[in-house]
Motif scaffolding. Structure first.
Motif, PDB file in Angstrom:
ATOM      1  N   ARG A 136       7.809   0.667   1.662  1.00  0.00           N
ATOM      2  CA  ARG A 136       7.376  -0.247   0.613  1.00  0.00           C
ATOM      3  C   ARG A 136       7.285   0.425  -0.749  1.00  0.00           C
ATOM      4  O   ARG A 136       7.634  -0.140  -1.773  1.00  0.00           O
ATOM      5  CB  ARG A 136       6.008  -0.823   0.998  1.00  0.00           C
ATOM      6  CG  ARG A 136       5.416  -1.735  -0.070  1.00  0.00           C
ATOM      7  CD  ARG A 136       6.064  -3.117  -0.058  1.00  0.00           C
ATOM      8  NE  ARG A 136       5.646  -3.857   1.109  1.00  0.00           N
ATOM      9  CZ  ARG A 136       4.474  -4.477   1.218  1.00  0.00           C
ATOM     10  NH1 ARG A 136       3.623  -4.462   0.211  1.00  0.00           N
ATOM     11  NH2 ARG A 136       4.164  -5.111   2.323  1.00  0.00           N
ATOM     12  N   HIS A 137       6.768   1.633  -0.753  1.00  0.00           N
ATOM     13  CA  HIS A 137       6.518   2.271  -2.039  1.00  0.00           C
ATOM     14  C   HIS A 137       7.533   3.336  -2.409  1.00  0.00           C
ATOM     15  O   HIS A 137       7.375   3.998  -3.426  1.00  0.00           O
ATOM     16  CB  HIS A 137       5.108   2.896  -2.049  1.00  0.00           C
ATOM     17  CG  HIS A 137       4.022   1.876  -1.931  1.00  0.00           C
ATOM     18  ND1 HIS A 137       3.785   0.916  -2.894  1.00  0.00           N
ATOM     19  CD2 HIS A 137       3.119   1.655  -0.952  1.00  0.00           C
ATOM     20  CE1 HIS A 137       2.767   0.145  -2.503  1.00  0.00           C
ATOM     21  NE2 HIS A 137       2.347   0.566  -1.339  1.00  0.00           N
ATOM     22  N   PRO A 164       7.639   0.027  -7.397  1.00  0.00           N
ATOM     23  CA  PRO A 164       6.994   0.025  -6.080  1.00  0.00           C
ATOM     24  C   PRO A 164       6.113   1.243  -5.836  1.00  0.00           C
ATOM     25  O   PRO A 164       5.176   1.171  -5.050  1.00  0.00           O
ATOM     26  CB  PRO A 164       8.166   0.001  -5.088  1.00  0.00           C
ATOM     27  CG  PRO A 164       9.378   0.288  -5.873  1.00  0.00           C
ATOM     28  CD  PRO A 164       9.094   0.015  -7.298  1.00  0.00           C
ATOM     29  N   GLN A 165       6.374   2.336  -6.551  1.00  0.00           N
ATOM     30  CA  GLN A 165       5.507   3.509  -6.372  1.00  0.00           C
ATOM     31  C   GLN A 165       4.151   3.316  -7.032  1.00  0.00           C
ATOM     32  O   GLN A 165       3.265   4.145  -6.904  1.00  0.00           O
ATOM     33  CB  GLN A 165       6.184   4.772  -6.925  1.00  0.00           C
ATOM     34  CG  GLN A 165       7.264   5.299  -6.013  1.00  0.00           C
ATOM     35  CD  GLN A 165       7.872   6.599  -6.497  1.00  0.00           C
ATOM     36  OE1 GLN A 165       7.743   6.972  -7.647  1.00  0.00           O
ATOM     37  NE2 GLN A 165       8.552   7.290  -5.598  1.00  0.00           N
ATOM     38  N   GLY A 166       4.006   2.230  -7.739  1.00  0.00           N
ATOM     39  CA  GLY A 166       2.685   1.899  -8.273  1.00  0.00           C
ATOM     40  C   GLY A 166       2.411   2.392  -9.673  1.00  0.00           C
ATOM     41  O   GLY A 166       1.275   2.726  -9.998  1.00  0.00           O
ATOM     42  N   CYS A 171      -3.590   2.557   2.417  1.00  0.00           N
ATOM     43  CA  CYS A 171      -2.417   3.003   1.658  1.00  0.00           C
ATOM     44  C   CYS A 171      -2.871   3.884   0.493  1.00  0.00           C
ATOM     45  O   CYS A 171      -3.895   3.612  -0.134  1.00  0.00           O
ATOM     46  CB  CYS A 171      -1.650   1.792   1.125  1.00  0.00           C
ATOM     47  SG  CYS A 171      -0.282   2.239   0.034  1.00  0.00           S
ATOM     48  N   VAL A 193      -1.370   4.402  -2.360  1.00  0.00           N
ATOM     49  CA  VAL A 193      -0.987   3.969  -3.701  1.00  0.00           C
ATOM     50  C   VAL A 193      -2.103   3.142  -4.317  1.00  0.00           C
ATOM     51  O   VAL A 193      -2.583   2.167  -3.722  1.00  0.00           O
ATOM     52  CB  VAL A 193       0.322   3.132  -3.668  1.00  0.00           C
ATOM     53  CG1 VAL A 193       0.609   2.520  -5.035  1.00  0.00           C
ATOM     54  CG2 VAL A 193       1.476   4.006  -3.221  1.00  0.00           C
ATOM     55  N   SER A 230       6.840  10.380  -7.549  1.00  0.00           N
ATOM     56  CA  SER A 230       5.606  10.012  -6.837  1.00  0.00           C
ATOM     57  C   SER A 230       4.499  11.015  -7.152  1.00  0.00           C
ATOM     58  O   SER A 230       3.322  10.663  -7.232  1.00  0.00           O
ATOM     59  CB  SER A 230       5.840   9.939  -5.335  1.00  0.00           C
ATOM     60  OG  SER A 230       6.292  11.188  -4.861  1.00  0.00           O
ATOM     61  N   TYR A 281       8.117   6.214  -1.379  1.00  0.00           N
ATOM     62  CA  TYR A 281       7.624   7.584  -1.445  1.00  0.00           C
ATOM     63  C   TYR A 281       8.525   8.478  -0.604  1.00  0.00           C
ATOM     64  O   TYR A 281       9.175   8.021   0.328  1.00  0.00           O
ATOM     65  CB  TYR A 281       6.191   7.660  -0.889  1.00  0.00           C
ATOM     66  CG  TYR A 281       5.135   7.529  -1.957  1.00  0.00           C
ATOM     67  CD1 TYR A 281       5.174   6.504  -2.908  1.00  0.00           C
ATOM     68  CD2 TYR A 281       4.103   8.443  -2.039  1.00  0.00           C
ATOM     69  CE1 TYR A 281       4.211   6.400  -3.879  1.00  0.00           C
ATOM     70  CE2 TYR A 281       3.124   8.345  -3.011  1.00  0.00           C
ATOM     71  CZ  TYR A 281       3.187   7.315  -3.932  1.00  0.00           C
ATOM     72  OH  TYR A 281       2.232   7.210  -4.901  1.00  0.00           O
ATOM     73  N   HIS A 312       4.871   2.885   5.777  1.00  0.00           N
ATOM     74  CA  HIS A 312       4.638   1.936   4.691  1.00  0.00           C
ATOM     75  C   HIS A 312       4.876   2.600   3.335  1.00  0.00           C
ATOM     76  O   HIS A 312       5.534   2.028   2.456  1.00  0.00           O
ATOM     77  CB  HIS A 312       3.211   1.403   4.806  1.00  0.00           C
ATOM     78  CG  HIS A 312       2.709   0.682   3.599  1.00  0.00           C
ATOM     79  ND1 HIS A 312       2.974  -0.644   3.337  1.00  0.00           N
ATOM     80  CD2 HIS A 312       1.943   1.118   2.560  1.00  0.00           C
ATOM     81  CE1 HIS A 312       2.385  -1.005   2.211  1.00  0.00           C
ATOM     82  NE2 HIS A 312       1.745   0.034   1.716  1.00  0.00           N
ATOM     83  N   LEU A 313       4.376   3.810   3.179  1.00  0.00           N
ATOM     84  CA  LEU A 313       4.572   4.531   1.914  1.00  0.00           C
ATOM     85  C   LEU A 313       6.055   4.719   1.624  1.00  0.00           C
ATOM     86  O   LEU A 313       6.505   4.601   0.492  1.00  0.00           O
ATOM     87  CB  LEU A 313       3.891   5.899   1.965  1.00  0.00           C
ATOM     88  CG  LEU A 313       2.394   5.957   1.682  1.00  0.00           C
ATOM     89  CD1 LEU A 313       1.866   7.370   1.873  1.00  0.00           C
ATOM     90  CD2 LEU A 313       2.081   5.481   0.269  1.00  0.00           C
ATOM     91  N   CYS A 337      -2.779  -0.820  -3.972  1.00  0.00           N
ATOM     92  CA  CYS A 337      -2.279  -1.445  -2.738  1.00  0.00           C
ATOM     93  C   CYS A 337      -3.401  -1.473  -1.711  1.00  0.00           C
ATOM     94  O   CYS A 337      -3.977  -0.445  -1.381  1.00  0.00           O
ATOM     95  CB  CYS A 337      -1.095  -0.653  -2.183  1.00  0.00           C
ATOM     96  SG  CYS A 337      -0.391  -1.369  -0.688  1.00  0.00           S
TER      97      CYS A 337
END
Lengths: 292, 434
Positions: free
Chosen positions: A173-174, B130-132, A151, A153, B93, A176, A169-170, A156
């Protein structure tokens, strides 16, 4: 408020504490109707007690923020203007007259550059991932048997079997964007489209732009290809496949996964022909080595 | 500058497809000027494809276009309209990705932009987590550039201030390496930078007052670091007229005060900082400074003094041995809130018994008390009555002296006040009959 002169000396002196006087409480102390007892006081978030200090903080920030922006009209730090100079990196002809501009250019374009394919990345992390996934044959072998796509990020630790799974997944979950610029899948080898075929599968590339790009006469073989590429801001030609890299044009989210390129091949009408005897696809990138 | 749709479109087209690089940059510079205006911002976000184009330029391979596009985004981030701020969501992002780059000016810009976006919109925060954003900041905080650190502190402080922070944000911040780095950046010494320290002190304050896991911070040395920082601040205040020091003093005072209430603080009580009477000396030097520079912060300083002295015979003794009672009494005329706090601290000292009251007597205390009894504020008077009870109890001769100074008359005016009556009568009894 006069402070005893010895106080300043005490501050500068050695750590230490006074021998505490003996404590001796009478049970009658603080009894009805009195109520005093020493108490540690704690104030939580949003308590009124913080109001004055918070206002002060807010005013300070307003002051700071009006100076931010790095805009030439209201510089936070005066930008150093120097006589024009050229970027010293081989093959780069960018000219500057301010050191700050040069700093950003250097870090954006020359700092994290893949030594195999010359692509530039915004960070060391993305560069490392790229080298691993694109130029490491061991990676390819291992990827057949286990989850190798990490991943992107930071923090992660998930890994995936394919780059498509990683992209999903990006996105899921993230959160993006589906067309995140730094996560384009590597094109597999052995196609007769070389790098320039990416021009074909940019979905927001309208026919109007296409013809505009051809406005310089394509009489010279190969010139049209060059013009086309330049018009799209593509001034570096990576030597193979495609693109986990910085592109100059924003690509719309494609309905199909980016790895599929067949769906877009119809965009070039069959009547268009580049130079003499050129085939419909673009030939290999050998002749475009302007900036290597 | 107000631009209409057509002009904005023109700038964007030029920026995206212009042939001359200077021309493309210039288009973005012009656009940016327009975006300083709320009307232009609204027009911009409503224009189809505008953000997409801007994000495309932000991620282009032309560094100077990137920079100008980032500046445009930065202008948008200043908006107070949530629609404008939320229009910037597609960029986040990338802003986060760029935090792990190396161009300090660019990173600084991205951080301030992120900080601004965070403040205005919960939708942005909901996406950034969630984008970190937390790991991205944790990596970025290792930058050696002070300007980057200050910007990071700003962005983080905005994130920590969010209303959902205690549940949704602070736990992951505490789980990262951010607290350790923050404390390191607050270490006093030649490398301490005021601008950077201010930001991270505020970050710590938002974490601490949310009471999520202060014990963890204590194990990481927060009390020790902040205590040393307090000493350093007092030293700085003596040396210079620097106007910015109260900006750092405020969050440091708050952090220390709140941390002292934690059970874990008791456990590390053996650490020198918590018994070191230089802390008391430093605090008074700061109180004097605040009295001149920012009297509205006096309650915060006195709050710390209360928490230091409440359960500490050692610090109460220091107040006496360092001759700080009289300076403390001088604060009684500042405001009601301050007076209540001063009287509370004096009660902290007096309640420890005769040995302490003896050192409070005679001196200016009695006349100060007679003054406060003349206040109309019930809380001030009430706290004065509490102190009187302790003095009468532990200090022989106090009641007598009180009577001689017309104390009974001073008490009389409060005989009818509901919250004070019982205590007034009790004191009258004690004074008259022992």
């Amino acid at each position: 408020m006069q402070l005893p002169p010895a106080l300043h000396a005490r501050l500068a002196g050695a750590p230490g504490s006074a021998e505490p006087l003996p404590v001796e409480r009478d049970p009658a102390a603080g009894t009805t109707p009195f109520s005093f007892a020493p108490r540690l006081v704690r104030f939580p978030r949003e308590h009124d007690f913080f109001e004055d200090g918070d206002v002060q903080r807010h005013l300070y920030l307003q002051d700071v923020l009006t100076q931010v922006g790095g805009a030439p009209e209201r510089p936070r730090r005066p930008s150093a203007r120097v006589p024009e100079f050229t970027c010293q990196v081989a093959g780069c002809c960018q000219v500057f007259d301010a050191l700050e501009d040069y700093e950003h250019h250097y870090h954006a374009l020359h700092r994290n550059v893949c030594s195999f394919c010359k692509r530039a990345f915004p960070s060391g992390h993305l560069l490392d991932t790229h080298i691993l996934e694109w130029h490491d044959s061991l990676f390819q072998i291992l990827a057949e048997r286990q989850d190798m796509y990490q991943c992107l990020v930071e923090g992660c630790t998930e890994k995936f079997r394919t780059s498509r799974d990683r992209k999903e997944h990006l996105v899921m979950r993230h959160l993006y964007p589906a067309d995140f610029r730094f996560d384009k899948p590597r094109r597999s080898r052995g196609q007769d489209f070389a790098v320039d075929s990416r021009i074909i599968w940019r979905t927001d590339f309208s026919m109007g732009d296409f013809y505009k790009a051809l406005s310089i006469s394509p009489a010279v073989p190969g010139a049209a290809e060059q013009v086309l590429a330049e018009a799209l801001g593509d001034d570096r030609a990576p030597s193979e496949g495609d693109a986990m890299e910085v592109c100059s044009e924003h690509v719309e989210p494609s309905p199909e996964p980016a790895g599929e390129r067949r769906a877009y091949s119809h965009r070039i009408p069959s009547t268009i022909c580049f130079g003499q005897g050129a085939s419909r696809g673009f030939k290999s990138a050998k002749k475009r080595n302007k900036h290597q | 500058m107000i631009f209409g749709e057509a002009e904005i479109q023109q700038f964007l087209r030029l920026a995206q497809r212009g042939t001359e690089e200077k021309e493309r940059e210039g288009a973005l510079v012009s656009l940016r000027r327009g975006l300083q205006c709320p009307e232009t911002q609204q027009t911009f976000i409503r224009l189809e494809g505008s953000i997409r184009t801007l994000v495309g330029l932000l991620t282009s391979n032309q560094a100077l276009l990137q920079l100008e596009a980032a500046r445009c985004l930065h202008e948008l981030s200043h908006s107070e309209q949530s629609a404008v701020v939320e229009a910037c969501l597609p960029a986040t992002s990338y802003l986060l990705t760029y935090l792990s780059g190396h161009s300090s000016d660019f990173i600084e810009l991205c951080l301030y932009t992120l900080g601004n976006l965070i403040v205005e919109s919960e939708a942005v925060r909901r996406q950034l987590l969630p984008q970190g954003i937390v790991p991205a900041l944790a990596a970025c905080i290792q930058s050696p550039h002070l300007t980057v650190l200050e910007a990071l502190g700003y962005a983080l402080s905005q994130l920590l201030q969010a209303k959902e922070a205690p549940e949704k944000i602070i736990p992951s911040v505490l789980g990262s390496t951010l607290p350790q780095h923050m404390l390191q950046l607050l270490q006093p010494g030649p490398k301490l930078n005021l601008g950077v320290a201010v930001e991270f002190a505020w970050c710590l304050h938002y974490i601490i007052c949310s009471q999520v896991n202060n014990a963890l911070l204590i194990t990481q040395g927060a009390l020790s670091t902040l205590g040393l920082l307090l000493l350093d601040l007092a030293g700085a205040v003596q040396r210079t007229e620097d106007a910015g020091l109260e900006l750092l003093a405020c969050p440091v005072l708050r952090c220390l005060s709140n941390l002292l209430t934690e059970a874990a603080a008791e456990a590390v009580g053996g650490q020198l900082q918590l018994r070191d009477e230089r802390v008391v000396a430093a605090l008074f030097i700061l109180l004097q400074f605040l009295l001149q520079k920012q009297p509205s912060l006096l309650p915060e300083g006195l709050w710390l003094l209360n928490n230091l002295t409440a359960n500490s015979p050692s610090f109460c003794t220091s107040l006496l041995s360092l001759d700080l009672i009289e300076p403390l009494l001088h604060l009684l005329s500042v405001s009601n809130v301050v007076s209540v706090l001063v009287l509370t601290v004096l009660c902290n000292v007096a309640e420890k018994g005769p040995a302490y009251c003896q050192r409070l007597w005679p001196g200016p205390l009695l006349s100060s008390l007679l003054d406060t009894l003349a206040f109309s504020d019930t809380e001030v008077v009430g706290q004065s009555l509490e102190l009187l009870q302790l003095l009468f109890l532990y200090q022989p001769g106090a009641a007598q002296a009180f009577l001689q100074q017309s104390g009974l008359q001073a008490l009389q005016r409060h005989e009818e006040v509901a919250q004070l009556q019982d205590r007034v009568h009790a004191l009258q009894q004690t004074a008259l009959h022992g």
